[in-house]
Design a protein around this motif. Structure first.
Motif, mmCIF file in Angstrom:
data_model
loop_
_atom_site.group_PDB
_atom_site.id
_atom_site.type_symbol
_atom_site.label_atom_id
_atom_site.label_comp_id
_atom_site.label_asym_id
_atom_site.label_seq_id
_atom_site.Cartn_x
_atom_site.Cartn_y
_atom_site.Cartn_z
ATOM 1 N N PRO A 34 0.874 -1.115 0.079
ATOM 2 C CA PRO A 34 0.143 0.083 -0.070
ATOM 3 C C PRO A 34 0.820 1.361 0.039
ATOM 4 O O PRO A 34 1.852 1.212 0.639
ATOM 5 N N HIS A 35 0.252 2.298 -0.639
ATOM 6 C CA HIS A 35 0.881 3.701 -0.541
ATOM 7 C C HIS A 35 1.563 4.031 0.838
ATOM 8 O O HIS A 35 2.508 4.719 0.849
ATOM 9 N N CYS A 36 0.798 3.776 1.682
ATOM 10 C CA CYS A 36 1.088 4.213 3.155
ATOM 11 C C CYS A 36 2.374 3.692 3.507
ATOM 12 O O CYS A 36 3.185 4.492 4.324
ATOM 13 N N VAL A 37 2.639 2.356 3.256
ATOM 14 C CA VAL A 37 3.800 1.765 3.672
ATOM 15 C C VAL A 37 5.159 2.525 3.133
ATOM 16 O O VAL A 37 5.994 2.624 3.995
ATOM 17 N N VAL A 38 4.833 2.698 1.650
ATOM 18 C CA VAL A 38 6.119 3.448 1.077
ATOM 19 C C VAL A 38 6.282 4.937 1.678
ATOM 20 O O VAL A 38 7.332 5.170 1.804
ATOM 21 N N ASN A 39 5.000 5.518 1.900
ATOM 22 C CA ASN A 39 5.003 6.933 1.917
ATOM 23 C C ASN A 39 5.263 7.235 3.367
ATOM 24 O O ASN A 39 5.356 8.354 3.687
ATOM 25 N N LYS A 40 4.938 6.153 4.153
ATOM 26 C CA LYS A 40 4.884 6.654 5.697
ATOM 27 C C LYS A 40 4.011 7.588 6.241
ATOM 28 O O LYS A 40 4.150 8.442 6.986
ATOM 29 N N ALA A 41 2.919 7.486 5.765
ATOM 30 C CA ALA A 41 1.870 8.435 5.784
ATOM 31 C C ALA A 41 0.456 7.671 5.963
ATOM 32 O O ALA A 41 0.425 6.532 5.460
ATOM 33 N N PRO A 42 -0.519 8.527 6.621
ATOM 34 C CA PRO A 42 -1.887 7.739 6.964
ATOM 35 C C PRO A 42 -2.268 7.246 5.705
ATOM 36 O O PRO A 42 -2.312 8.014 4.301
ATOM 37 N N SER A 43 -2.999 6.120 5.185
ATOM 38 C CA SER A 43 -3.542 5.609 4.208
ATOM 39 C C SER A 43 -4.834 6.358 3.703
ATOM 40 O O SER A 43 -5.544 6.732 4.408
ATOM 41 N N GLN A 44 -4.826 6.618 2.366
ATOM 42 C CA GLN A 44 -5.870 7.098 1.759
ATOM 43 C C GLN A 44 -6.856 6.254 1.546
ATOM 44 O O GLN A 44 -8.262 6.758 1.214
ATOM 45 N N TYR A 45 -6.800 5.212 1.710
ATOM 46 C CA TYR A 45 -7.933 3.817 0.953
ATOM 47 C C TYR A 45 -7.867 2.930 1.971
ATOM 48 O O TYR A 45 -7.328 2.737 2.902
ATOM 49 N N PHE A 46 -9.177 1.715 1.676
ATOM 50 C CA PHE A 46 -9.141 0.772 2.452
ATOM 51 C C PHE A 46 -8.773 -0.402 1.439
ATOM 52 O O PHE A 46 -8.757 -0.491 0.483
ATOM 53 N N ILE A 47 -8.388 -1.424 2.260
ATOM 54 C CA ILE A 47 -8.219 -2.785 1.538
ATOM 55 C C ILE A 47 -9.291 -3.856 2.350
ATOM 56 O O ILE A 47 -9.025 -3.976 3.556
ATOM 57 N N SER A 48 -9.944 -4.687 1.674
ATOM 58 C CA SER A 48 -10.747 -5.491 2.207
ATOM 59 C C SER A 48 -10.707 -6.998 1.543
ATOM 60 O O SER A 48 -10.271 -6.838 0.482
ATOM 61 N N CYS A 49 -10.975 -7.882 2.021
ATOM 62 C CA CYS A 49 -11.157 -9.337 1.295
ATOM 63 C C CYS A 49 -12.540 -9.448 0.860
ATOM 64 O O CYS A 49 -13.525 -9.338 1.758
ATOM 65 N N THR A 50 -12.517 -9.653 -0.596
ATOM 66 C CA THR A 50 -14.018 -9.898 -1.094
ATOM 67 C C THR A 50 -14.374 -11.428 -1.073
ATOM 68 O O THR A 50 -15.411 -11.960 -1.656
ATOM 69 N N GLU A 51 -13.490 -12.109 -0.725
ATOM 70 C CA GLU A 51 -13.599 -13.661 -0.701
ATOM 71 C C GLU A 51 -12.745 -14.070 0.696
ATOM 72 O O GLU A 51 -11.779 -13.560 1.064
ATOM 73 N N ASP A 52 -13.117 -15.485 1.111
ATOM 74 C CA ASP A 52 -12.177 -16.121 2.190
ATOM 75 C C ASP A 52 -10.827 -16.324 1.328
ATOM 76 O O ASP A 52 -10.862 -16.698 0.052
ATOM 77 N N SER A 53 -9.787 -15.837 1.915
ATOM 78 C CA SER A 53 -8.430 -15.825 1.230
ATOM 79 C C SER A 53 -7.333 -16.222 1.931
ATOM 80 O O SER A 53 -7.425 -16.410 3.223
ATOM 81 N N ILE A 54 -6.269 -16.744 1.366
ATOM 82 C CA ILE A 54 -5.054 -17.098 1.934
ATOM 83 C C ILE A 54 -4.059 -16.157 1.300
ATOM 84 O O ILE A 54 -3.826 -15.991 0.136
ATOM 85 N N ILE A 55 -3.504 -15.411 2.367
ATOM 86 C CA ILE A 55 -2.536 -14.338 1.999
ATOM 87 C C ILE A 55 -1.415 -14.398 2.827
ATOM 88 O O ILE A 55 -1.398 -15.077 3.659
#
Lengths: 192, 192
Positions: free
Chosen positions: B80-101
């Motif tokens: 995510p952008h926030c990891v690179v940028n070290k700033a608060p995230s502008q967006y959400f990330i969610s799972c649309t299915e049961d997932s293995i990540i």
DNA sequence: CGTATTTATTAACTTTAGTGAACGAATTTT
DNA sequence: AAAATTCGTTCACTAAAGTTAATAAATACG
């Protein structure tokens, strides 16, 4: 110009004099005249570019029409898709202004990176950063209207509006030149 | 699932047993239920994701409306952008299915990368590749109409049309759900 | 199981972009 | 300097997307 480059690099890694000399000896600086085409469709290039001064433009020719998709200006780095992909290029890259750029070759990069692992780290950091930026850019494009995109461009890259012809800006915004003209008139209307 | 990961890595670098064990010991595999929110707007996360099975979705909330900008499926990596940028995230990330990540932490990555420079190289190659792909994607988006984008999606990611709700696809294509419905009807019309 | 909510479609209407053409202005070519 | 091309704008018209609303179907929930 050398210092501009070293200042840029210093944002990611610190260089010893030896390393600076190694870069220097590669003799990558080039002066290119406005209109020069650096990469053509169908070409299998190994060159990456870094803009020290001036402006590069990426464009496709689709149904005989130029479609401009990107502008690269001062401090922008560009590795064309064909270099990564080792396939013929789908687009052109040309200079829209007399420019001073750095041209690096992917074969030489591999060499340098294995000699100085630091460079590998820098390239990793740089492309991670560019990828994150590119995604945000794409997101903004997707979530806004042509008018919002234009207003956004005025905020973020006001120089582009001055230095680049209108019809190239239009396709950069994903619309036709006539629509950009109209849209600009509409904005003027609103302001008054 | 481990093998899926090692197969993926082998496309970039070759691993010794020691290195495989090092990765293994990090214990990064996670099973996540459909609907889980991995990253929220405003959050300062350090986590990157790699999808082994399932589907992640990135979306903004703009004026109270969800705007989906990306889907990540099998073999997709996402920092995510926030990891690179070290700033608060502008967006959400969610799972649309049961997932293995796979979830990795940027602090741990720094450690691993300095211990095994090979990983640095792999990350460089991967993000260079992703950046080039992202640009081509963006270019295609810019140079085509909503209808062409939809037809293009059917070709390139036919699975998405099956596994993802229509209204999320719509904003992914840069349009409203009603427009996607209409556009689909228009295409059907033409075929017959 | 039935109710509530979310999702997808359709329709009517509004707004905006695409298209083709015309025009003057600017730029390039000869 | 004149001619030719390119560029930006405007216009009228067409096509497509946004908006608002209604409705049916699917899904989630108590």
């Amino acid at each position: 110009m050398k210092n501009v480059l070293f200042n840029f690099i210093s944002k990611y890694i610190s260089l010893t004099e030896d390393e600076k000399n190694a870069i220097d000896s590669l003799d990558m600086f080039r002066s290119v005249k406005k209109g020069t085409i650096l990469l053509e469709e169908g070409q299998k290039s190994k060159e990456s570019y870094f803009v020290l001064k001036g402006c590069l433009r990426a464009y496709y020719i689709i149904d005989g029409e130029e479609k401009t998709t990107a502008f690269y200006t001062e401090m922008d780095a560009l590795t064309p898709h064909c270099v990564v992909n080792k396939a013929p290029s789908q687009y052109f890259i040309s200079c829209t202004e007399d420019s001073i750029i750095l041209i690096s070759n992917s074969d030489i990069e591999v060499e340098i990176n294995s000699k100085f692992p630091k460079f590998d780290t820098m390239c990793r950091m740089l492309s991670e950063e560019l990828l994150a930026k590119e995604r945000i850019n794409f997101d903004e494009f997707k979530t806004s209207s042509p008018e919002q995109r234009y207003l956004n461009l005025i905020q973020k890259r006001p120089d582009l509006i001055q230095r680049v012809p209108q019809h190239q800006l239009a396709s950069y915004l994903g619309i036709k030149p006539q629509s950009l003209s109209r849209l600009r008139a509409r904005i003027m209307e609103k302001k008054s």
